[in-house]
Design an enzyme around this catalytic site. Sequence first.
Site, mmCIF file in Angstrom:
data_model
loop_
_atom_site.group_PDB
_atom_site.id
_atom_site.type_symbol
_atom_site.label_atom_id
_atom_site.label_comp_id
_atom_site.label_asym_id
_atom_site.label_seq_id
_atom_site.Cartn_x
_atom_site.Cartn_y
_atom_site.Cartn_z
ATOM 1 N N ARG A 49 0.797 -1.041 0.157
ATOM 2 C CA ARG A 49 0.064 0.003 0.132
ATOM 3 C C ARG A 49 1.012 1.181 0.054
ATOM 4 O O ARG A 49 2.035 1.136 0.097
ATOM 5 C CB ARG A 49 -1.200 -0.002 1.198
ATOM 6 C CG ARG A 49 -0.337 -0.613 2.445
ATOM 7 C CD ARG A 49 -0.430 0.190 3.512
ATOM 8 N NE ARG A 49 -0.200 1.652 3.638
ATOM 9 C CZ ARG A 49 0.891 2.474 3.700
ATOM 10 N NH1 ARG A 49 2.093 1.844 3.913
ATOM 11 N NH2 ARG A 49 0.800 3.555 3.572
ATOM 12 N N GLY A 50 0.336 2.316 -0.227
ATOM 13 C CA GLY A 50 0.833 3.619 -0.118
ATOM 14 C C GLY A 50 1.118 3.715 -1.724
ATOM 15 O O GLY A 50 1.298 2.968 -2.577
ATOM 16 N N ALA A 51 0.852 5.106 -2.073
ATOM 17 C CA ALA A 51 0.838 5.448 -3.604
ATOM 18 C C ALA A 51 1.987 5.101 -4.446
ATOM 19 O O ALA A 51 1.701 4.368 -5.520
ATOM 20 C CB ALA A 51 0.333 6.842 -3.833
ATOM 21 N N ARG A 93 -7.363 -0.380 -7.060
ATOM 22 C CA ARG A 93 -7.767 0.690 -5.990
ATOM 23 C C ARG A 93 -7.609 1.924 -7.165
ATOM 24 O O ARG A 93 -6.615 2.397 -8.053
ATOM 25 C CB ARG A 93 -6.654 0.858 -5.239
ATOM 26 C CG ARG A 93 -6.454 -0.253 -4.071
ATOM 27 C CD ARG A 93 -5.630 0.023 -3.143
ATOM 28 N NE ARG A 93 -6.325 0.692 -1.933
ATOM 29 C CZ ARG A 93 -5.663 1.444 -1.120
ATOM 30 N NH1 ARG A 93 -4.570 1.344 -0.751
ATOM 31 N NH2 ARG A 93 -6.447 2.147 -0.339
ATOM 32 N N GLN A 202 -2.868 2.471 9.650
ATOM 33 C CA GLN A 202 -1.209 2.563 8.966
ATOM 34 C C GLN A 202 -0.327 3.533 9.900
ATOM 35 O O GLN A 202 0.848 3.060 9.986
ATOM 36 C CB GLN A 202 -1.414 3.072 7.607
ATOM 37 C CG GLN A 202 -2.270 2.378 6.667
ATOM 38 C CD GLN A 202 -3.756 2.658 6.629
ATOM 39 O OE1 GLN A 202 -4.327 3.003 7.492
ATOM 40 N NE2 GLN A 202 -4.306 2.236 5.376
ATOM 41 N N ASP A 243 -2.010 10.947 -2.507
ATOM 42 C CA ASP A 243 -2.062 9.801 -3.323
ATOM 43 C C ASP A 243 -2.440 10.232 -4.724
ATOM 44 O O ASP A 243 -2.400 9.710 -5.786
ATOM 45 C CB ASP A 243 -3.411 9.000 -2.791
ATOM 46 C CG ASP A 243 -3.017 8.162 -1.509
ATOM 47 O OD1 ASP A 243 -3.059 8.862 -0.409
ATOM 48 O OD2 ASP A 243 -2.601 6.974 -1.800
ATOM 49 N N ASN A 253 -5.439 12.567 0.179
ATOM 50 C CA ASN A 253 -4.597 11.625 1.145
ATOM 51 C C ASN A 253 -5.515 10.897 1.891
ATOM 52 O O ASN A 253 -6.725 11.134 1.864
ATOM 53 C CB ASN A 253 -3.550 12.259 1.801
ATOM 54 C CG ASN A 253 -2.418 11.590 2.375
ATOM 55 O OD1 ASN A 253 -1.872 10.758 1.870
ATOM 56 N ND2 ASN A 253 -2.245 11.709 3.741
ATOM 57 N N LYS A 254 -4.978 10.052 2.671
ATOM 58 C CA LYS A 254 -5.739 9.135 3.649
ATOM 59 C C LYS A 254 -6.779 10.007 4.203
ATOM 60 O O LYS A 254 -6.569 11.051 4.768
ATOM 61 C CB LYS A 254 -4.954 8.647 4.771
ATOM 62 C CG LYS A 254 -5.539 7.510 5.778
ATOM 63 C CD LYS A 254 -6.379 6.191 5.256
ATOM 64 C CE LYS A 254 -5.573 5.629 3.991
ATOM 65 N NZ LYS A 254 -6.566 4.835 3.293
HETATM 66 O O1 MRU Z 1 -4.703 2.990 2.043
HETATM 67 P P1 MRU Z 1 -3.492 3.213 1.811
HETATM 68 O O2 MRU Z 1 -2.569 2.654 3.202
HETATM 69 O O3 MRU Z 1 -2.586 2.981 0.516
HETATM 70 O O4 MRU Z 1 -3.103 4.843 1.986
HETATM 71 C C1 MRU Z 1 -1.757 5.452 1.796
HETATM 72 C C2 MRU Z 1 -1.815 6.897 2.122
HETATM 73 O O5 MRU Z 1 -2.775 7.726 2.382
HETATM 74 C C3 MRU Z 1 -0.443 7.520 2.134
HETATM 75 O O6 MRU Z 1 -0.397 8.620 2.806
HETATM 76 C C4 MRU Z 1 -0.171 8.050 0.502
HETATM 77 O O7 MRU Z 1 -0.304 6.758 -0.320
HETATM 78 C C5 MRU Z 1 1.430 8.579 0.553
HETATM 79 S S1 MRU Z 1 2.340 7.294 0.597
HETATM 80 C C6 MRU Z 1 3.855 7.847 0.129
#
Ligand code: MRU
Length: 352
Positions: A49-51, A93, A202, A243, A253-254
Amino acid sequence: MIVETLKWIGGIDGYLELTDQRQLPGKYVKLECRDIGGVYDAIKTLAVRGAPAIGVAGAYGVIIGMQKLAPESATEQGVKVLIESCEYLNSSRPTAVNLSWALNRLREEGEKIADQKVSLKVLMSGLLSEADAIYNEDIEMCRKMGENGEKFIKDGAGILTHCNAGALATAGQGTALSLMFEAHKKGKKFKVYADETRPLLQGARLTCWELQQAGIDVTVISDNMAGWLMKQGKIDAVITGADRIAANGDAANKIGTYSLSILAAENRIPFYIVAPSSTFDLSIKSGEQIPIEERSPDEVTQFGGIQVAPDGIKVYNPAFDVTSASNITAIITEAGVIEKPNTENIAKCLGK
Ligand code: MRU
């Protein structure tokens, strides 16, 4: 230790090895993805996970998708499976643009290679090189973002972060956390408050684990405590990842990041977003056009696998929200720092 989030093992018949983030911090387990369905599930269920990390995983996932072809298959057939694989993985996603960005790169590169009338093996080798390039560029971009942004972490500061924008979210040392790793390397003393980040934690599970291992002073708080910490003067800067960033600087973002930006503005605290150029989507004018993923109701009604809400309750579970550019002090990228982000200065910084 900077964790190895994902790695390709072998040549065109190889596989993708992931650190299974669903099991952290309790268990540090590697997951082997050897079929495209496994890569799709790993992205969908947040094993990776994470962009930036899902972009890299998607790129390698395409090679895995093409492994089903018999070696003597025609290159045209290879291009067909390449396109199918990209479309399938892209449906895992919707919010982080890094995934479609990486998949489009593979597709364009594949079509270019296939035009030269090469064998399937040559096509797949070219695609693997492109996926490796995406992986290596991400490592480099993370390092540069850290160097460009560590100046925003002052000695003695209190920093608030949300979700996980660390090594686990990228192929390198992270985005928002990269600033912290660089500031720490320089000997600066600072305190990080990590929002636990409901519903999937997370922040509590991943950010705390990464910072603790790096020897950085980190304290977990529940999301609803952030405003009160700001009011008490404990927070000097909010630093998060993103993201998808629209052309005007609105940044997804999250879920919970938007609320932090409002709280930061109210308390006159600078709010920084750290993201590589692969997270910008200049094809959309504003954050209104960013697709927001909605996830399973169980993530909200359960806590640690135990149901905490009544049977049959209605649930709304958006996984991301959008922070307006007007509430972002600066966006830190590998190409430079964009102060007061807007359409003009974003395009200028990214050379578009
Ligand atoms: O649902 P996730 O855990 O994939 O969400 C991730 C985030 O929101 C991060 O803050 C974002 O991807 C930046 S990561 C470098």
